[in-house]
Design a protein around this motif. Structure first.
Motif, PDB file in Angstrom:
ATOM      1  N   THR A  26      42.676  54.048  35.917  1.00 52.51           N
ATOM      2  CA  THR A  26      42.009  52.788  36.236  1.00 52.51           C
ATOM      3  C   THR A  26      43.014  51.791  36.787  1.00 52.51           C
ATOM      4  O   THR A  26      44.162  51.735  36.345  1.00 52.51           O
ATOM      5  N   GLU A  27      42.576  51.020  37.740  1.00 49.57           N
ATOM      6  CA  GLU A  27      43.425  50.000  38.350  1.00 49.57           C
ATOM      7  C   GLU A  27      44.012  49.085  37.283  1.00 49.57           C
ATOM      8  O   GLU A  27      43.315  48.630  36.380  1.00 49.57           O
ATOM      9  N   GLY A  28      45.321  48.849  37.373  1.00 49.79           N
ATOM     10  CA  GLY A  28      46.014  48.014  36.397  1.00 49.79           C
ATOM     11  C   GLY A  28      46.763  48.812  35.351  1.00 49.79           C
ATOM     12  O   GLY A  28      47.611  48.263  34.640  1.00 49.79           O
ATOM     13  N   ASP A  29      46.444  50.108  35.219  1.00 50.50           N
ATOM     14  CA  ASP A  29      47.147  50.961  34.267  1.00 50.50           C
ATOM     15  C   ASP A  29      48.526  51.337  34.792  1.00 50.50           C
ATOM     16  O   ASP A  29      48.848  51.153  35.968  1.00 50.50           O
ATOM     17  N   SER A  96      47.345  50.306  41.616  1.00 45.76           N
ATOM     18  CA  SER A  96      46.159  49.806  42.317  1.00 45.76           C
ATOM     19  C   SER A  96      45.622  50.904  43.232  1.00 45.76           C
ATOM     20  O   SER A  96      46.240  51.968  43.369  1.00 45.76           O
ATOM     21  N   TYR A 122      40.675  54.177  40.236  1.00 42.39           N
ATOM     22  CA  TYR A 122      39.358  53.541  40.247  1.00 42.39           C
ATOM     23  C   TYR A 122      39.480  52.088  39.804  1.00 42.39           C
ATOM     24  O   TYR A 122      40.275  51.761  38.911  1.00 42.39           O
ATOM     25  N   SER A 124      38.512  48.550  38.037  1.00 43.21           N
ATOM     26  CA  SER A 124      37.955  48.238  36.722  1.00 43.21           C
ATOM     27  C   SER A 124      36.454  48.000  36.834  1.00 43.21           C
ATOM     28  O   SER A 124      35.973  47.446  37.820  1.00 43.21           O
ATOM     29  N   ARG A 206      35.263  56.163  33.322  1.00 37.70           N
ATOM     30  CA  ARG A 206      34.869  55.123  32.363  1.00 37.70           C
ATOM     31  C   ARG A 206      33.422  54.699  32.589  1.00 37.70           C
ATOM     32  O   ARG A 206      32.818  55.015  33.612  1.00 37.70           O
ATOM     33  N   GLN A 208      30.508  51.237  31.405  1.00 42.57           N
ATOM     34  CA  GLN A 208      30.196  49.975  30.740  1.00 42.57           C
ATOM     35  C   GLN A 208      28.685  49.916  30.543  1.00 42.57           C
ATOM     36  O   GLN A 208      27.922  50.275  31.445  1.00 42.57           O
TER      37      GLN A 208
END
Length: 295
Positions: A26-29, A96, A122, A124, A206, A208
């Motif tokens: 995931t983007e930011g990881d 990113s 991917y 978030s 993921r 939500q």
């Protein structure tokens, strides 16, 4: 003599292993690409390359005392790379979508090997938003007044699927592969429905979920219903109070007034209508009581 030649060739041959690994993050990881070595030997050289152009992004050469990471011309790896000087593993920090692609590890020395990593990144996932579909509820026919029209939406998403579930059963879904797209998925349920509903957005790694709150969004059959007639200025409002029905027709002369302002204006008139209707109800009850006394 021939067997001796083959044996000599085998002794000098260095096996080259080519194998790949797929990763989804995931983007930011931060993601680490492992060499699977516990230690880089003195005469080993490690090269990390990225993309179809085989851009060099990291290098280790103990013999030449080289231990470096490099940026690419577009600057996407600036302050993002961390190299493990013991194992040669490479970490990409705050990853990113522009860092998605193929990474190649090349190890040379006593033995030679290579390894590729296919990295998918991917964005978030936002939390899906469930709201009343105002226009649908206002324009629905009298036969569908027992239903609550809903809309689940998500903005600025890509490579996702948006779905409605009734319990654990899938009712409907919509998918998109583009980036920065807004998705909406309608649902119509009966006011008396006691089932549980949820809207889910997911990508391959993921998801939500937002659960439908019936008490807030679909509390029951509305006593006031505004029928919006497309293309007409006149708006018709039905108000049912005290077993009496009052119909109010009002006009909006300014064609540029948004529908929500029209509804606000309608609300003000409905308050007046409610007071008038209750007065009518009281008068009807008084007349009925007088008639009973006369009898």
């Amino acid at each position: 003599m021939f067997h001796m030649f083959v044996l000599l060739c085998l002794c000098w041959w260095h096996p080259i292993g080519v194998f790949g690994e797929s990763m989804s993050v995931t983007e930011g990881d931060s993601v680490t690409l492992y060499t699977d070595f516990t230690e880089i030997h003195e005469d080993d050289d490690v090269l990390w390359k990225f993309g179809a152009e085989d851009s060099l992004i990291a290098e280790i050469s103990r013999e030449d005392r080289i231990f470096s990471t490099f940026n690419v011309p577009d600057g996407r790896f600036r302050d993002r790379l961390k190299l493990d000087n013991q194992t040669g593993s490479l970490t990409i920090m705050n990853i990113s979508t522009q860092h998605a692609g193929v990474y190649e590890l090349q190890l040379s020395g006593d033995t030679s090997s290579s390894k590729t990593f296919s990295v998918s990144v991917y964005a978030s996932l936002p939390t899906p938003n469930i709201r009343r579909d105002v226009l649908q509820n206002l324009s629905s026919s009298s036969s569908s007044q027992q239903n609550c029209s809903l809309l689940c939406s998500a903005v600025n998403v890509g490579h996702v699927t948006l779905s409605w579930y009734k319990g654990n059963s899938l009712l409907s879904s919509i998918s998109v592969s583009d980036l920065n797209i807004s998705l909406s998925l309608p649902l119509e349920v009966e006011y008396q429905d006691k089932n549980t509903y949820s809207c889910v957005i997911n990508n391959p790694i993921r998801n939500q979920t937002t659960h439908l709150d019936f008490s807030t969004l679909c509390p029951g059959v509305s006593a006031v219903k505004l029928i919006y007639l497309a293309g007409l200025k006149n708006k018709l409002v039905h108000l049912s109070l005290c077993h009496q029905t009052v119909r109010i027709i009002f006009s909006i002369t300014d064609q540029g007034v948004p529908l929500l302002y029209m509804i606000s204006a309608a609300g003000s008139l409905l308050i007046v209508a409610a007071v008038v209707t209750c007065c009518i109800c009281k008068k009807c009850r008084k007349k009925g009581q007088k008639l009973i006394n006369l009898l």
